[in-house]
Design a protein around this motif. Structure first.
Motif, PDB file in Angstrom:
ATOM      1  N   PHE A  42       0.827  -1.201   0.000  1.00 52.46           N
ATOM      2  CA  PHE A  42       0.000   0.000   0.000  1.00 52.46           C
ATOM      3  C   PHE A  42       0.862   1.252   0.000  1.00 52.46           C
ATOM      4  CE2 PHE A  42      -2.194   3.411   2.325  1.00 52.46           C
ATOM      5  CZ  PHE A  42      -3.245   3.607   1.441  1.00 52.46           C
ATOM      6  N   TYR A  43       0.667   2.112  -0.973  1.00 50.44           N
ATOM      7  CA  TYR A  43       1.279   3.439  -1.028  1.00 50.44           C
ATOM      8  C   TYR A  43       2.795   3.385  -0.832  1.00 50.44           C
ATOM      9  CZ  TYR A  43       0.966   8.527  -0.629  1.00 50.44           C
ATOM     10  OH  TYR A  43       1.065   9.869  -0.841  1.00 50.44           O
ATOM     11  N   GLY A  44       3.409   2.335  -1.407  1.00 53.94           N
ATOM     12  CA  GLY A  44       4.850   2.190  -1.301  1.00 53.94           C
ATOM     13  C   GLY A  44       5.309   1.612   0.012  1.00 53.94           C
ATOM     14  N   ALA A  45       4.406   1.102   0.833  1.00 54.93           N
ATOM     15  CA  ALA A  45       4.756   0.624   2.172  1.00 54.93           C
ATOM     16  C   ALA A  45       5.148  -0.833   2.144  1.00 54.93           C
ATOM     17  CB  ALA A  45       3.569   0.809   3.108  1.00 54.93           C
ATOM     18  N   GLY A  46       6.415  -1.131   2.284  1.00 54.93           N
ATOM     19  CA  GLY A  46       6.871  -2.507   2.432  1.00 54.93           C
ATOM     20  C   GLY A  46       6.204  -3.456   1.469  1.00 54.93           C
ATOM     21  N   SER A  47       6.224  -4.728   1.816  1.00 53.96           N
ATOM     22  CA  SER A  47       5.647  -5.705   0.913  1.00 53.96           C
ATOM     23  C   SER A  47       4.304  -6.242   1.406  1.00 53.96           C
ATOM     24  CB  SER A  47       6.625  -6.853   0.708  1.00 53.96           C
ATOM     25  OG  SER A  47       6.987  -7.409   1.960  1.00 53.96           O
ATOM     26  N   VAL A  48       4.224  -6.663   2.658  1.00 54.34           N
ATOM     27  CA  VAL A  48       3.003  -7.276   3.170  1.00 54.34           C
ATOM     28  C   VAL A  48       2.627  -6.617   4.489  1.00 54.34           C
ATOM     29  CG1 VAL A  48       1.970  -9.418   4.002  1.00 54.34           C
ATOM     30  CG2 VAL A  48       3.553  -9.479   2.082  1.00 54.34           C
ATOM     31  N   GLY A  49       1.347  -6.320   4.624  1.00 56.53           N
ATOM     32  CA  GLY A  49       0.858  -5.745   5.869  1.00 56.53           C
ATOM     33  C   GLY A  49      -0.256  -6.594   6.440  1.00 56.53           C
ATOM     34  N   PHE A  50      -0.517  -6.411   7.721  1.00 54.46           N
ATOM     35  CA  PHE A  50      -1.605  -7.136   8.361  1.00 54.46           C
ATOM     36  C   PHE A  50      -2.222  -6.253   9.435  1.00 54.46           C
ATOM     37  CE2 PHE A  50       2.263  -8.054  10.633  1.00 54.46           C
ATOM     38  CZ  PHE A  50       1.900  -7.921  11.963  1.00 54.46           C
ATOM     39  N   GLY A  51      -3.398  -6.626   9.864  1.00 48.53           N
ATOM     40  CA  GLY A  51      -4.066  -5.839  10.883  1.00 48.53           C
ATOM     41  C   GLY A  51      -5.445  -6.372  11.181  1.00 48.53           C
ATOM     42  N   ALA A  52      -6.280  -5.496  11.737  1.00 46.46           N
ATOM     43  CA  ALA A  52      -7.637  -5.873  12.115  1.00 46.46           C
ATOM     44  C   ALA A  52      -8.543  -4.662  11.962  1.00 46.46           C
ATOM     45  CB  ALA A  52      -7.667  -6.375  13.557  1.00 46.46           C
TER      46      ALA A  52
END
Length: 188
Positions: A49-59
């Motif tokens: 997302f928007y150049g942010a790292g490769s993989v994100g996670f959350g809730a």
């Protein structure tokens, strides 16, 4: 050309996943559970997302409030709801170019157009907007510690639900900018 060892499992998979005509309720307007609010806690999986790292996670959590039954196409089983909520995502792998690890808060607001296909399956389209707020924990990206970023983006998601009963469903969502989430819908 498909090999015969792949053809049989493919046909069995299609037969199992295709609802029988007797189970179809799409042409029965209003034949779906009545609810006043859909509360949907879910987990998030995002990527790049928007150049942010490769993989994100959350809730996150979504709330959907039905506005009308059989609104736009009165001959099919559908309803329209307003859907809104908050999603929090963390991208633990820093962007090595800018050296930051972003956290994002998404606040989607969408029109949710639900289509009830069978007693067990429904689908929805969610066009809307998603204001988001980013917080970066390194100071090289935006000029200082604790700097932030925000924007309002158009959004579009597609939802699939497997209904366990009239009050609980497994909900899967794929879209932009929030990517993929999976959770449980509680209809009250």
């Amino acid at each position: 050309m498909l090999k015969s060892r792949f053809l049989l499992p493919l046909l069995v998979g299609l037969a199992v996943s295709t609802p029988a005509a007797a189970d179809s309720i799409i042409k029965q307007p209003g034949n779906h559970p009545d609810y006043h609010v859909d509360i949907e806690p879910h987990g998030i999986l995002g990527w790049g997302f928007y150049g942010a790292g490769s993989v994100g996670f959350g809730a996150g959590v979504r709330f959907s409030i039905p506005l009308c039954k059989n609104c736009f196409v009165p001959k099919i089983n559908n309803n329209v709801a307003i859907s809104f909520g908050a999603d929090f995502a963390f991208y633990p792998f820093p962007d090595w170019v800018y050296n930051y690890t972003p956290w994002y808060l998404f606040m989607p607001v969408a029109m949710q157009w639900n289509f009830f296909l069978t007693n067990k399956w429904s689908v929805a389209a969610e066009p809307g907007i998603t204001p988001w707020f980013g917080l970066y924990d390194y100071n090289t990206y935006c000029g200082g510690p604790g700097c932030h970023n925000w924007a309002i983006w158009p959004s579009l998601s597609f939802v699939g639900r497997y209904h366990f009963n009239d009050k609980v469903a497994l909900t899967m969502r794929l879209g932009f900018p929030e990517f993929f989430n999976i959770g449980v819908s509680f209809w009250m």
